[in-house]
Write an enzyme that holds these catalytic residues in place. Structure first.
Site, PDB file in Angstrom:
ATOM      1  N   HIS A 292      -4.112   3.301  -3.331  1.00  0.00           N
ATOM      2  CA  HIS A 292      -4.310   2.758  -1.975  1.00  0.00           C
ATOM      3  C   HIS A 292      -3.520   1.472  -1.764  1.00  0.00           C
ATOM      4  O   HIS A 292      -2.743   1.371  -0.820  1.00  0.00           O
ATOM      5  CB  HIS A 292      -5.799   2.498  -1.705  1.00  0.00           C
ATOM      6  CG  HIS A 292      -6.020   1.569  -0.558  1.00  0.00           C
ATOM      7  ND1 HIS A 292      -6.133   2.011   0.731  1.00  0.00           N
ATOM      8  CD2 HIS A 292      -6.080   0.204  -0.499  1.00  0.00           C
ATOM      9  CE1 HIS A 292      -6.268   0.953   1.537  1.00  0.00           C
ATOM     10  NE2 HIS A 292      -6.237  -0.137   0.816  1.00  0.00           N
TER      11      HIS A 292
ATOM     12  N   HIS B  63     -28.787 -15.277  24.953  1.00  0.00           N
ATOM     13  CA  HIS B  63     -27.746 -15.128  25.964  1.00  0.00           C
ATOM     14  C   HIS B  63     -26.996 -16.422  26.265  1.00  0.00           C
ATOM     15  O   HIS B  63     -26.052 -16.413  27.034  1.00  0.00           O
ATOM     16  CB  HIS B  63     -28.355 -14.581  27.264  1.00  0.00           C
ATOM     17  CG  HIS B  63     -28.638 -13.106  27.209  1.00  0.00           C
ATOM     18  ND1 HIS B  63     -29.427 -12.547  26.225  1.00  0.00           N
ATOM     19  CD2 HIS B  63     -28.220 -12.083  27.995  1.00  0.00           C
ATOM     20  CE1 HIS B  63     -29.498 -11.240  26.417  1.00  0.00           C
ATOM     21  NE2 HIS B  63     -28.764 -10.924  27.478  1.00  0.00           N
TER      22      HIS B  63
ATOM     23  N   GLU C   1     -17.799  -3.939  24.620  1.00  0.00           N
ATOM     24  CA  GLU C   1     -16.998  -5.166  24.743  1.00  0.00           C
ATOM     25  C   GLU C   1     -15.757  -5.119  23.854  1.00  0.00           C
ATOM     26  O   GLU C   1     -14.656  -5.488  24.271  1.00  0.00           O
ATOM     27  CB  GLU C   1     -17.851  -6.393  24.385  1.00  0.00           C
ATOM     28  CG  GLU C   1     -18.996  -6.670  25.349  1.00  0.00           C
ATOM     29  CD  GLU C   1     -20.244  -5.837  25.045  1.00  0.00           C
ATOM     30  OE1 GLU C   1     -20.268  -5.141  24.014  1.00  0.00           O
ATOM     31  OE2 GLU C   1     -21.200  -5.885  25.840  1.00  0.00           O
TER      32      GLU C   1
ATOM     33  N   HIS D 167       0.827  -1.211   0.000  1.00  0.00           N
ATOM     34  CA  HIS D 167       0.000   0.000   0.000  1.00  0.00           C
ATOM     35  C   HIS D 167       0.859   1.257   0.000  1.00  0.00           C
ATOM     36  O   HIS D 167       1.232   1.753   1.066  1.00  0.00           O
ATOM     37  CB  HIS D 167      -0.904   0.001   1.231  1.00  0.00           C
ATOM     38  CG  HIS D 167      -1.802  -1.198   1.322  1.00  0.00           C
ATOM     39  ND1 HIS D 167      -1.342  -2.430   1.715  1.00  0.00           N
ATOM     40  CD2 HIS D 167      -3.123  -1.344   1.053  1.00  0.00           C
ATOM     41  CE1 HIS D 167      -2.353  -3.296   1.689  1.00  0.00           C
ATOM     42  NE2 HIS D 167      -3.444  -2.659   1.301  1.00  0.00           N
TER      43      HIS D 167
HETATM   44  C1  LIG Z   1     -11.679  -4.277   9.914  1.00  0.00           C
HETATM   45  C2  LIG Z   1     -11.142  -4.157   8.528  1.00  0.00           C
HETATM   46  N1  LIG Z   1     -11.987  -4.129   7.487  1.00  0.00           N
HETATM   47  C3  LIG Z   1     -11.523  -4.061   6.247  1.00  0.00           C
HETATM   48  C4  LIG Z   1     -10.183  -4.019   5.986  1.00  0.00           C
HETATM   49  C5  LIG Z   1      -9.655  -3.990   4.576  1.00  0.00           C
HETATM   50  N2  LIG Z   1      -9.126  -2.641   4.269  1.00  0.00           N
HETATM   51  C6  LIG Z   1      -7.827  -2.353   4.390  1.00  0.00           C
HETATM   52  S1  LIG Z   1      -7.485  -0.746   4.080  1.00  0.00           S
HETATM   53  C7  LIG Z   1      -9.103  -0.413   3.753  1.00  0.00           C
HETATM   54  C8  LIG Z   1      -9.530   0.965   3.376  1.00  0.00           C
HETATM   55  C9  LIG Z   1      -9.093   1.911   4.396  1.00  0.00           C
HETATM   56  O1  LIG Z   1      -9.293   3.203   3.997  1.00  0.00           O
HETATM   57  P1  LIG Z   1      -8.435   4.327   4.690  1.00  0.00           P
HETATM   58  O2  LIG Z   1      -8.339   4.062   6.125  1.00  0.00           O
HETATM   59  O3  LIG Z   1      -9.011   5.623   4.279  1.00  0.00           O
HETATM   60  O4  LIG Z   1      -6.999   4.122   4.085  1.00  0.00           O
HETATM   61  P2  LIG Z   1      -6.379   4.822   2.791  1.00  0.00           P
HETATM   62  O5  LIG Z   1      -7.054   4.222   1.600  1.00  0.00           O
HETATM   63  O6  LIG Z   1      -6.650   6.263   2.906  1.00  0.00           O
HETATM   64  O7  LIG Z   1      -4.953   4.460   2.866  1.00  0.00           O
HETATM   65  C10 LIG Z   1      -9.880  -1.561   3.904  1.00  0.00           C
HETATM   66  C11 LIG Z   1     -11.338  -1.595   3.678  1.00  0.00           C
HETATM   67  C12 LIG Z   1      -9.329  -4.047   7.115  1.00  0.00           C
HETATM   68  N3  LIG Z   1      -7.994  -4.033   6.976  1.00  0.00           N
HETATM   69  N4  LIG Z   1      -9.822  -4.083   8.360  1.00  0.00           N
END
Ligand SMILES: Cc1ncc(C[n+]2csc(CCOP(=O)(O)OP(=O)(O)O)c2C)c(N)n1
Ligand SMILES: [Mg+2]
Length: 665
Positions: free
Chosen positions: A261, A469, A407, A30
């Site tokens: 990204h 529960h 939680e 990334h």
């Molecule tokens: C809980 C979770 N859901 C989905 C993902 C997959 N994922 C990784 S980065 C991302 C997008 C994140 O966007 P942002 O925080 O704005 O990062 P940017 O593209 O700006 O680097 C997703 C959906 C993850 N790593 N964790």
């Protein structure tokens, strides 16, 4: 600001170059986030973050959390550039390859400068809340001379969108964690495209409503970033700094789009970025004057570390502080041996949740590192003891956290506290809601933290609250998580033993599955001179009752069903059929025993019967293909516990005939 913008810019570009080159070499990763936040990170590391690259585990360092873990090349670049022993430039060349500590996402167990594992969005920030709590707690106990540091977070849009963000910032705002500063990579881009595809929330207003200080800056203007960080540090509330950035800044044709990204830029775009940035060095080469500037960044932290070491040396609290930060293992056995001796002599019929509270009495009295809490079920989880007073914004010295109904936030905060050091956290909720925090439990295990989860109301035995529960699949499904010890003690003594084990596995988290309903004391004989060395639960499973007649049957059970196993064995013996009962409070510890021990406890020449009021799937590994598995593979129902156990077949009348049939088949 330590350096003028003309010197900071090439330093930031070094992060950009390393990030795009490493992602290019791996053809995976990334680049957008590290390139976009390079300027902010450079201001943070050169002028604000207190760190000593030669002592990554210095107790009073600032904590830096890259919550947007997909941008891992940002932290790898920073650790290399500032002169940590690892990663080396070769490690970075091998980004995302087997054996490199520069894994796809930052892993706390691979690199010293990585405070926690991040990647599951939102959890880094939530762990940072726990770290900031730990800092304030230890500060309250040991004072500014020994504990006085900040927690810095870089979080992305995703970290702020996740539900856990609400829990985490609510807790931080309530506890007024003013030394927590979150730098939000406000690039308005996520994977699918612009954030306005899915969100129209006023994030800043939400933070303000939660008790946070909010400011913003142009994330590519060094002076403006500096101003915002100063403002964040000065404000007594936790701070959110919205850093307006361009994702992939420096890649001229792709910056500002979701295309940067999570994919390599490609050769042409990397060449264009080099041109744009004026970066002429070869891949993975940092010009010496830029590297020299970076290596200076850690100097103030080194000096601060030296001064701190001098204060520690001179402090009358040196001994206490040193033991606070040390492992607690040796304190555990002595703290509860007397209590168990007493139980051996004076048996008690109590629910194991109550037994847990009873064990916590002497443990929390003797071990100052223990910080308890509950997600609004204190009276049900029995997690509070006289030694654990509330931790509040007015008095952080308390050792009991009212987490509220959060939680997931609680579990993540506990991970943060454990990773901070000096604290061994435990926290409670109903076992059914382990699903709400499951990914944080998984991160406890992955990160090798000794967090203890006190999960009560562990079966249909909770009764009238009904199937919403009543855990069914939970105990077994938690057993699926690697490096997690799942305990289901059968009585008051086993509960104490399981606590003793949970507190002596600092690199393995524990879940204690505890009953709402009373259970008779089954142990006691031979436990009078108890010590950790003869903790019978340590074998995970052990013969609790030995067959009198020739052994034909072995009944293995956990928790509340061990009593039933004993009754079944009595009835079999009355018919001349020898039956052992094996109590198995921790399958993981049993699995780790030598083969000979396991073969002795679960012999192949007997019919093996498992009884656990939960999913049967998985018990075949102990009972074999011709054994019997008594359990529940449907949802429960709402009724008094006794009626439910009868309805679902957890009676000797229902079980013994099945055993006899099998024996006679
Ligand atoms: C809980 C979770 N859901 C989905 C993902 C997959 N994922 C990784 S980065 C991302 C997008 C994140 O966007 P942002 O925080 O704005 O990062 P940017 O593209 O700006 O680097 C997703 C959906 C993850 N790593 N964790
Ligand atoms: Mg984004």
């Amino acid at each position: 600001m330590s350096l003028e913008p003309a010197r900071l810019q090439p330093m930031a570009n070094a992060i950009r170059a390393l990030s795009m080159d490493a992602v290019e070499a791996a053809n995976s990763g990334h680049p957008g986030m590290p390139m976009g936040m390079a300027d902010v990170a450079t201001v943070l590391f050169t002028g604000h973050l207190k760190f000593d690259p030669t002592a990554p585990d210095w107790a009073d360092r600032d904590r830096f959390i890259l919550s947007a873990g997909h941008g891992s090349m940002l932290i790898y670049s920073l650790l290399y550039l500032t002169g940590y022993a690892a990663p080396t430039i070769d490690d970075i060349r091998n980004f995302r390859k087997l054996g490199s500590p520069c894994a796809g996402h930052p892993e706390n167990f691979l690199l010293d400068g990585v405070e926690c594992t991040t990647g599951p969005l939102g959890q880094g920030l939530a762990m940072a809340v726990g770290m900031a709590m730990a800092e304030r707690h230890l500060n309250a106990v040991y004072g500014d001379d020994l504990v006085d540091h900040r927690t810095w977070v870089i979080a992305g849009d995703g970290c702020l969108m996740e539900g856990i963000n609400h829990e985490a910032i609510g807790l931080a705002g309530h506890l007024k964690l003013g030394r927590l500063n979150v730098l939000w990579d406000d690039n308005r881009i996520t994977i699918d495209g612009a954030t306005d595809l899915s969100s129209s929330e006023d994030i800043k207003a939400r933070y303000i409503a939660t008790g946070w200080h909010v400011t913003e800056c142009d994330g590519h203007d060094f002076a403006d970033i500096e101003r915002a960080l100063q403002e964040a540090k000065a404000d007594p509330r936790p701070s959110l700094v919205a850093c307006r950035t361009l994702i992939g800044k420096g890649a001229p044709n792709k910056q500002g789009t979701s295309g940067v990204h999570g994919a390599a830029l490609g050769g042409a775009e990397v060449a264009a970025a080099r041109e744009t940035l004026g970066w002429t060095a070869e891949p993975f080469v940092i010009p010496s004057e830029i590297l020299a500037d970076w290596r200076l960044a850690g100097e103030p932290g080194r000096a601060a570390h030296g001064a701190w070491a001098g204060r520690l040396e001179a402090s009358e609290k040196k001994g206490d502080f040193t033991s606070q930060m040390a492992p607690i293992g040796s304190l555990v056995g002595p703290a509860i041996a007397g209590y168990i001796d007493d139980l051996a002599r004076n048996p008690k019929t109590v629910a194991t949740r109550k037994a847990s509270e009873m064990a916590l009495g002497p443990l929390t009295a003797a071990i100052p590192q223990l910080v308890g809490g509950s997600a609004d079920l204190t009276g049900s989880n029995n997690t509070k003891t006289p030694s654990t007073l509330p931790m509040t914004a007015e008095d952080y010295s308390g050792r009991y956290v009212y987490y509220g109904i959060r939680e997931f936030g609680m579990a993540a905060a506990m991970n943060g506290m454990a990773l901070h050091g000096g604290i061994v956290p435990y926290g409670g909720t109903f076992l059914i809601f382990s699903d709400y925090c499951r990914n944080a439990i998984r991160l406890s295990a992955l990160q090798q933290t000794g967090v203890v989860y006190v999960m009560t109301h562990d079966s249909i035995g909770l009764g009238e609250d009904g199937p919403t529960h009543q855990p069914v699949e939970h105990v077994m499904s938690l057993r699926l998580i690697p490096n997690l010890n799942v305990y289901r003690p059968a009585d008051v003594i086993e509960t104490a033993e399981c606590w003793a084990l949970a507190l002596t596995t600092p690199e393995t988290p524990s879940v204690l599955c505890l009953t709402r309903q009373n259970l008779p004391q089954l142990r006691g004989k031979g436990d009078e001179n108890w010590s950790q060395a003869n903790n019978r639960s340590a074998q995970g499973g052990y013969r609790l009752r030995e067959a009198t007649a020739a052994r034909k049957v072995v009944i293995v059970a956990t928790g509340s069903e061990v009593e039933l196993a004993m009754t079944c064995a009595d009835e079999l013996e009355a018919q001349g059929i020898g039956a052992d009962v094996v109590s198995m409070p921790c399958a993981e510890l049993f699995d780790a025993q030598p083969e000979a021990y396991k073969a002795d406890v679960l012999p192949t020449d007997a019919l093996i019967v498992s009884i656990e009021a939960g999913s049967t799937l998985g018990w075949e590994r102990y009972t074999g293909r011709s054994g019997i598995n008594i359990g529940i593979d449907t949802f429960g129902a709402s009724a008094p516990a006794e009626d439910l156990f009868a309805h679902f077949g957890f009676t000797a009348e229902a079980i013994v005939p099945q055993i006899l049939n099998k024996l006679n088949a």
